[in-house]
Scaffold this active site. Structure first.
Site, PDB file in Angstrom:
ATOM      1  N   ARG A 164      -1.798  12.752 -22.042  1.00  0.00           N
ATOM      2  CA  ARG A 164      -1.520  11.527 -21.271  1.00  0.00           C
ATOM      3  C   ARG A 164      -0.105  11.549 -20.719  1.00  0.00           C
ATOM      4  O   ARG A 164       0.194  10.965 -19.707  1.00  0.00           O
ATOM      5  CB  ARG A 164      -1.754  10.260 -22.107  1.00  0.00           C
TER       6      ARG A 164
ATOM      7  N   TYR B 129      -6.310  -1.220   2.532  1.00  0.00           N
ATOM      8  CA  TYR B 129      -7.520  -0.845   1.800  1.00  0.00           C
ATOM      9  C   TYR B 129      -7.960  -2.040   0.932  1.00  0.00           C
ATOM     10  O   TYR B 129      -7.128  -2.721   0.339  1.00  0.00           O
ATOM     11  CB  TYR B 129      -7.192   0.367   0.927  1.00  0.00           C
TER      12      TYR B 129
ATOM     13  N   ASP C 164       1.076   4.093   2.350  1.00  0.00           N
ATOM     14  CA  ASP C 164      -0.155   4.732   1.865  1.00  0.00           C
ATOM     15  C   ASP C 164      -0.599   5.683   2.973  1.00  0.00           C
ATOM     16  O   ASP C 164      -1.056   5.259   4.025  1.00  0.00           O
ATOM     17  CB  ASP C 164      -1.210   3.649   1.579  1.00  0.00           C
TER      18      ASP C 164
ATOM     19  N   LYS D 133      -9.820  11.524  -1.138  1.00  0.00           N
ATOM     20  CA  LYS D 133     -10.318  11.597   0.239  1.00  0.00           C
ATOM     21  C   LYS D 133     -10.104  13.001   0.826  1.00  0.00           C
ATOM     22  O   LYS D 133     -10.612  13.942   0.272  1.00  0.00           O
ATOM     23  CB  LYS D 133      -9.669  10.494   1.068  1.00  0.00           C
TER      24      LYS D 133
HETATM   25  C1  PLP Z   1      -9.671   5.253  -0.951  1.00  0.00           C
HETATM   26  C2  PLP Z   1      -8.349   4.687  -0.661  1.00  0.00           C
HETATM   27  C3  PLP Z   1      -7.534   4.194  -1.688  1.00  0.00           C
HETATM   28  C4  PLP Z   1      -7.987   4.182  -3.137  1.00  0.00           C
HETATM   29  O1  PLP Z   1      -8.179   5.474  -3.608  1.00  0.00           O
HETATM   30  P1  PLP Z   1      -9.220   5.790  -4.824  1.00  0.00           P
HETATM   31  O2  PLP Z   1      -8.965   7.231  -5.079  1.00  0.00           O
HETATM   32  O3  PLP Z   1     -10.590   5.476  -4.319  1.00  0.00           O
HETATM   33  O4  PLP Z   1      -8.835   4.907  -5.960  1.00  0.00           O
HETATM   34  C5  PLP Z   1      -6.296   3.675  -1.352  1.00  0.00           C
HETATM   35  N1  PLP Z   1      -5.873   3.635  -0.071  1.00  0.00           N
HETATM   36  C6  PLP Z   1      -6.632   4.097   0.939  1.00  0.00           C
HETATM   37  C7  PLP Z   1      -6.106   4.036   2.325  1.00  0.00           C
HETATM   38  C8  PLP Z   1      -7.892   4.638   0.690  1.00  0.00           C
HETATM   39  O5  PLP Z   1      -8.646   5.083   1.695  1.00  0.00           O
END
Ligand code: PLP
Length: 394
Positions: free
Chosen positions: A55, A108, A180, A205
């Site tokens: 962890r 998001y 982000d 993603k």
């Molecule tokens: C999918 C996504 C997230 C969250 O990511 P996870 O891996 O699904 O928790 C945050 N910001 C954006 C822009 C995303 O497309």
């Protein structure tokens, strides 16, 4: 240490090899044993590097973090168990009761929820503002404003934030700019070159790219913030699994090639859709008819992204006919997969909004967001031609 008696004592030593593996070994061990208490002191006091408990860190997470650090041009980034864990580490780990946070108004969905529900519950006030409208963001700033969280290209309307304007505003006011960068990826946009203080990714993603891993990443320009993010994520148990990190590293080896291919196909698909009867409008950042075209060309250096949004004429019936006829394309709420996926915000990501709120964002029943994958471009355009024709005939 040696298990020479065939007992349960561990570990059995790996067979010796004079050559070394070309693939990063997977290290699932939760615990790491030390030679002596003195050796452990050396480790804890930073004289030598070593792992103790997974962890707190493990080799596979560090390999992924270093790779992303290099892509974003920073060091000391932290890999987390999901993209949302990375968003949470920033929003919860770097704020305290009484602070104020501004978010882009099209973040998001779960980031929005964190802003609207969880931060206020903890006494952290939040406001939302259009990140393309600097005057609106400036108007939202309070003396307690600690950070501004934005996405460079918004989901699903692909609006482009005024990152340079935001970064000038943040410098002037001493507020942290958090970007982000999931949609744009480090290949498409480099937030630190434009004054960002913290960058977040959902590795889930495009970076991992195969829809089989959920991971996130966060890195700050200031090493002291990285330390706080790291401690917070360890304390709250956001640590990723070694196997997920191992898979993500494998996916990231082909990330650049996948990005090139999918963004080129996305640009072609946007132009293709724009010429089709039954399509009301197409949104793609580098198309001339995009409202933020000039900013997109500047920030994204003339390239687009792998996402295309478009609106079909007709309502839900046309949308149903479209997904039914879109042979081989998954109607699934993800993005960045090797296969093209379709998202229909009105029935999924934005279903909790009222029809009026959706209309305000331009998200009609005919609105689709496409995450373009690696299919043969000509074959993919042909599938869209058929599916749009089916929608128009419905
Ligand atoms: C999918 C996504 C997230 C969250 O990511 P996870 O891996 O699904 O928790 C945050 N910001 C954006 C822009 C995303 O497309």
């Amino acid at each position: 240490m040696r298990n020479s008696k065939g007992s349960l004592m561990r570990p059995d030593p790996l067979p010796h090899s004079a050559s070394h593996p070309v693939v990063t070994p997977l290290s699932p061990s939760v615990v790491y044993a030390s030679e002596t208490p003195d050796a452990l002191d050396d480790q804890y006091e930073g004289r030598v590097h070593g792992y103790t408990y997974s962890r707190e860190g493990h080799p596979n997470a560090d390999v992924v973090a270093k790779r992303l650090d290099a892509m974003e041009g920073m060091s000391g980034g932290v890999v987390t168990g999901s993209g949302m864990a990375a968003v949470s580490a920033v929003l919860l780990g770097l704020t305290k009761t009484g602070d104020h946070v501004i978010g882009g108004n099209q973040l998001y969905g779960r980031s929005l929820r964190l802003m609207k529900e969880d931060l206020p519950r903890l006494g952290i006030e939040t406001s939302l503002a259009d990140p393309a409208d600097i005057a609106a963001v400036r108007a939202a700033i309070r003396p307690e404003t600690k950070m501004i969280l934005v996405e460079t290209v918004s989901n699903p309307t692909l609006a482009v934030a005024d990152i340079d304007g935001l970064s000038a505003l943040c410098k002037e006011t001493g507020i942290l700019l958090v970007v982000d960068n999931t949609f744009t990826t480090p290949r498409g946009f480099q937030p630190f070159d434009h004054g960002a203080d913290i960058v977040i990714h959902s590795i889930t993603k495009l970076l991992a790219g195969h829809s089989d891993v959920m991971l996130g990443y966060v890195v700050a320009r200031d090493p002291a913030l990285n330390e706080r993010l790291s401690v917070f994520s360890v304390t709250t148990g956001m640590t990723p699994s070694p196997f997920d990190c191992w898979l993500a590293e494998r996916g990231m080896l082909s990330f650049e090639l996948r990005f090139e291919r999918s963004q080129a196909t996305a640009a072609a698909l946007a132009d293709h859709l724009a010429g089709m009867p039954g399509v009301k409008r197409v949104i793609y950042p580098t198309r001339k008819d995009h409202p933020d075209h000039d900013r997109a060309m500047d920030l994204l250096k003339g390239q687009g992204c792998n996402m295309v949004s478009f609106e079909l004429e007709g309502g839900r019936a046309a949308a149903n006919a479209f997904t039914r006829a879109a042979d081989g394309l998954n109607f699934a709420p993800t993005l960045g997969d090797v296969g093209t996926t379709l998202s229909h915000p009105a029935s999924s990501s934005h279903r909790a909004l009222t029809p009026e709120e959706r209309a305000g964002l331009g998200l009609s029943e005919g609105f689709f967001r496409v995450s373009v994958g690696l299919e043969d471009p000509a074959a993919l355009l042909a599938v869209f031609s058929e599916a749009v024709a089916a929608a128009a005939a419905s």
